[in-house]
Design a protein around this motif. Structure first.
Motif, short mmCIF file in Angstrom:
data_model
loop_
_atom_site.label_atom_id
_atom_site.label_comp_id
_atom_site.label_asym_id
_atom_site.label_seq_id
_atom_site.Cartn_x
_atom_site.Cartn_y
_atom_site.Cartn_z
N PHE A 242 26.55 58.31 45.47
CA PHE A 242 25.87 57.03 45.66
C PHE A 242 26.80 56.16 46.49
N GLN A 243 26.44 55.83 47.73
CA GLN A 243 27.40 55.16 48.61
C GLN A 243 27.78 53.75 48.12
N MET A 244 26.85 52.98 47.63
CA MET A 244 27.13 51.68 47.03
C MET A 244 27.65 50.66 48.05
N HIS A 245 27.04 50.61 49.20
CA HIS A 245 27.35 49.53 50.16
C HIS A 245 26.46 48.34 49.76
N VAL A 246 27.07 47.35 49.10
CA VAL A 246 26.23 46.30 48.50
C VAL A 246 26.75 44.91 48.84
N THR A 247 26.02 43.91 48.38
CA THR A 247 26.48 42.52 48.43
C THR A 247 26.68 42.09 46.97
N SER A 248 27.02 40.84 46.78
CA SER A 248 27.21 40.37 45.40
C SER A 248 25.95 39.66 44.91
N ILE A 273 30.48 57.54 42.94
CA ILE A 273 30.24 56.37 43.78
C ILE A 273 31.18 56.55 44.96
N THR A 274 30.64 56.71 46.16
CA THR A 274 31.47 57.28 47.24
C THR A 274 31.98 56.29 48.27
N GLU A 275 31.28 55.14 48.44
CA GLU A 275 31.65 54.30 49.59
C GLU A 275 31.52 52.80 49.24
N MET A 276 31.93 52.43 48.06
CA MET A 276 31.63 51.06 47.62
C MET A 276 32.34 50.01 48.46
N ASP A 277 31.59 49.03 48.88
CA ASP A 277 32.16 47.79 49.37
C ASP A 277 31.14 46.69 49.06
N VAL A 278 31.64 45.49 48.88
CA VAL A 278 30.80 44.36 48.48
C VAL A 278 30.99 43.28 49.53
N ARG A 279 30.10 43.31 50.53
CA ARG A 279 30.29 42.41 51.67
C ARG A 279 29.91 40.98 51.29
N LEU A 280 30.68 40.04 51.87
CA LEU A 280 30.49 38.62 51.58
C LEU A 280 30.27 37.87 52.89
N PRO A 281 29.54 36.78 52.84
CA PRO A 281 29.46 35.93 54.04
C PRO A 281 30.85 35.35 54.31
N VAL A 282 31.28 35.37 55.57
CA VAL A 282 32.63 34.88 55.90
C VAL A 282 32.57 33.92 57.09
N ALA A 314 33.81 59.58 39.55
CA ALA A 314 34.64 59.03 40.64
C ALA A 314 34.00 57.76 41.16
N LEU A 315 34.88 56.82 41.54
CA LEU A 315 34.42 55.61 42.23
C LEU A 315 35.34 55.41 43.42
N GLN A 316 34.79 55.42 44.60
CA GLN A 316 35.57 55.24 45.83
C GLN A 316 35.11 53.98 46.54
N THR A 317 36.10 53.28 47.13
CA THR A 317 35.72 52.17 48.00
C THR A 317 35.84 52.67 49.45
N TRP A 318 35.10 52.00 50.32
CA TRP A 318 35.08 52.47 51.71
C TRP A 318 36.13 51.73 52.52
#
Ligand code: G3I
Length: 597
Positions: A242-248, A273-282, A314-318
């Protein structure tokens, strides 16, 4: 002016990179036996080999126990020409993982993207058979090279269409599927890639990896149907990524993610969880404090669900530092998606994940509580040695029994405890995923006992287990629960097929689950001498009655181990025979044998 400004920067650049002495993500992940990983860049695509940058390498190896190439093992970097492979980046990753004692994951053997020009060109004119030959050769070569080094592969990445249900199209068009494909219809090309990967490395775990499957919906349903079919037909697949490219902002909803995880786990598959990142407005790459807090909560929430799902291994961040992330280039106005900032400083997400690792109660299921000798589940007996499987907590390496200051077998090993009705039980050993304890004699007479296990002071939910008078089982010599029993000569050598027991000789059988002892036995105490079990005990070898000279606590071992000294029936001829001990009318498990001469 410029020189002066540069001087101001010097402390930032010249300062030796030293991680503050604090708990690291890797330490707490190891304790919970969760593979916590990150994608890394090793100089592919003409980029810098970040593994050679001290802050990058130090942060990576300090906080993670798992590594994956963000790009190095994709077709374009690793197979740049039809007859040439470039393993530079991949070899760097393999070496780094080896040196830092990290697990290594491979990404990816088949994808519609990041294919080299020669391959895309070939696809325009080649026959499916030629494409099949090209794919097989690639898989054989790449998987073969890292056999024994890469423990898990994303064999196929993102093959299911984003609109899998809208118009019924299940699979995305690609050079591997239908343009021109490899001559196989439907999901058969995906199956074929798994089979080739398995042939190339039978020990590697093989995953299907995709995005936007973290919640209920058509795409997840399509993936679930595909992998369910693969499992049913024995296709060598071991998990779903499960790539898990998400927002908050809340996706994926916790209930929906748990539901999807359970559906995959129910197939006997693992979840990464293979590619987790939690993108934020910047703004200029900087996120607000509030958004960083929301990000930390998201990392914690997803990690919690993984920790509470034993199949999630497993939990991986991208990537792990905002200094190197695909997000800003792909999602305009977004960034700051990773746990460490551009200066490798931990963001709130790091502390949140450490706290989660240390505070989320492990899950316990009653069918994970089994007799330590037979591995049979069900009710427990006073004094029975049991093993609890599936507990995602505890020491990464086994910690054996110890005596406490009172000379009793300790009930706390490496911050793990097992409690029966709130009373900590003696522990035989503890290892993440497996802990062995002695059921306190105090449960005698109760209908049920409430079992909890605890790690670092955090307890699982209690599980009710029935109590019986006896639940006997004989220890197997190889601890498998069956086969040659742990049966000794009076000189305490183990009887084997190479060294059988003479007929008429006395042998010592070691068992457990015999229940209470006449006059009582101290929970956790070491048996000082002989005793008598409360329940009646009989024994047979080869179906023939075997005279019992002694049956009771095993002197020198923890109370709860049953020692039965019995005589091998003289009427037996040389051979291998089943051994059965009956305690209080309950038989030990089938399949335990003794060799006789
Ligand atoms: O390093 C070069 C640079 O020197 C050059 O100037 C520049 C211009 O072409 O390209 C740079 O390389 C780029 C590389 O990312 C930088 O790391 C490649 O072109 C670009 O294709 C590559 O994109 C990667 C993308 O997959 C496609 O392979 C991203 O890094 C990577 O994060 C992304 O990862 C994917 C997973 O594999 C699958 N799941 C989705 C995820 C995000 O798209």
């Amino acid at each position: 002016m410029r020189a002066k400004r540069l001087l101001l920067l010097l402390p930032l650049i010249a300062a030796p990179f030293v991680l503050p002495a604090q708990t690291t993500l890797r330490q707490v992940a190891d304790q919970r036996r969760l593979l916590l990983g990150s994608a890394a860049q090793a100089g592919e695509f003409g980029g810098a080999n970040l593994l050679a940058e001290v802050p990058y390498a130090t942060t990576l190896s300090t906080h993670f126990n798992l590594l994956e190439g963000e790009n190095a093992m994709k077709w374009s970097p690793i197979h740049p020409d039809p007859t040439r492979y470039n393993f530079t980046g991949a070899d760097r990753l393999a070496a780094f993982a080896r040196e830092q004692k990290m697990k290594l994951r491979g990404h990816t053997l088949l994808w519609h993207s990041s294919n080299p020009t020669w391959l895309s060109d070939q696809a325009k004119t080649a026959t499916p058979q030629a494409m099949a030959a090209t794919l097989k050769q690639h898989i054989d070569t790449v998987v073969g090279r890292y056999k024994g080094q890469i423990f898990a592969w994303d064999v196929v990445n993102e093959a299911v269409s984003d609109t899998a249900t809208a118009n019924g199209t299940l699979l995305r068009d690609s050079i591997w599927n239908n343009q021109p494909g490899i001559g196989l219809a439907g999901t058969a090309y995906i199956e074929q890639a798994f089979r080739w990967a398995h042939e190339a490395d039978p020990d590697a775990l093989l995953f299907y990896n995709d995005y936007s499957i973290e919640g209920p919906g058509g795409k997840f349903s399509a993936v679930l149907n595909m992998v369910r079919d693969f499992v049913a037909r024995g296709v060598p697949i071991h998990g779903v990524g499960f790539q898990m490219h998400v927002t908050s902002s809340g996706y994926p909803d916790s209930a929906g993610l748990r539901q999807n995880f359970q559906a995959i786990a129910a197939l006997g598959l693992q979840i990464h969880i293979t590619e987790m990142d939690v993108r934020l407005p910047v703004t200029n790459g900087v996120a607000s404090e509030a958004n960083l807090a929301a990000q930390a909560a998201t990392y914690s929430r997803i990690l919690t669900i993984c920790l509470q799902t034993p199949a999630c291994t497993a939990l991986q961040t991208w990537g792990f530092t905002d200094k190197y992330s695909w997000i800003p280039g792909f999602f305009t106005g977004f960034g700051a998606a990773l746990p460490f900032d551009v200066l490798y400083q931990p963001k709130p997400a790091v502390a949140a994940m450490i706290n989660t690792f240390q505070s989320v109660a492990p899950t316990l299921s009653s069918n994970g509580i089994v007799n330590a000798a037979s591995y049979r589940g069900g009710a427990v007996a006073p004094g029975e040695l049991i093993t609890i499987f599936g507990a995602t907590y505890g020491p990464a390496t086994i910690v054996g029994a110890a005596l406490d200051s009172n000379g009793l077998v300790s009930s706390n090993l490496a911050s793990t405890r097992v409690l029966f009705d709130g009373v900590a039980a003696p522990l035989i050993y503890s290892l993440t995923g497996q802990v062995s304890a002695v059921v306190p004699y105090e449960v005698a007479g109760r209908q049920q006992t409430s079992v909890e296990y605890e790690f670092n002071g955090v307890r699982s939910a209690p599980v009710q287990v029935n109590v019986v008078a006896t639940a006997p089982a004989i220890f197997a010599a190889d601890a498998t629960g069956s086969g040659p029993g742990l049966i000794l000569t009076p000189g305490y050598t183990v009887i084997t097929t190479a060294d059988p027991a003479p007929v008429g000789s006395v042998v010592i059988v070691l068992a457990t689950g015999a229940g209470s002892v006449v006059g009582g036995a101290k929970t956790g105490g070491i048996a000082q001498g002989i005793g008598q079990q409360s329940a009646a005990i009989t024994a047979t070898i080869g179906g023939m009655n075997a005279d019992i000279a002694y049956a009771g606590p095993a002197p020198g071992l923890v109370n709860g181990v049953l020692q039965v000294n019995l005589t091998v029936p003289k009427a037996l001829s040389a051979g291998i025979y089943p051994v059965v001990i009956t305690v209080g009318g309950v038989r030990t498990q089938d399949g335990v044998t003794i060799a006789v001469r």
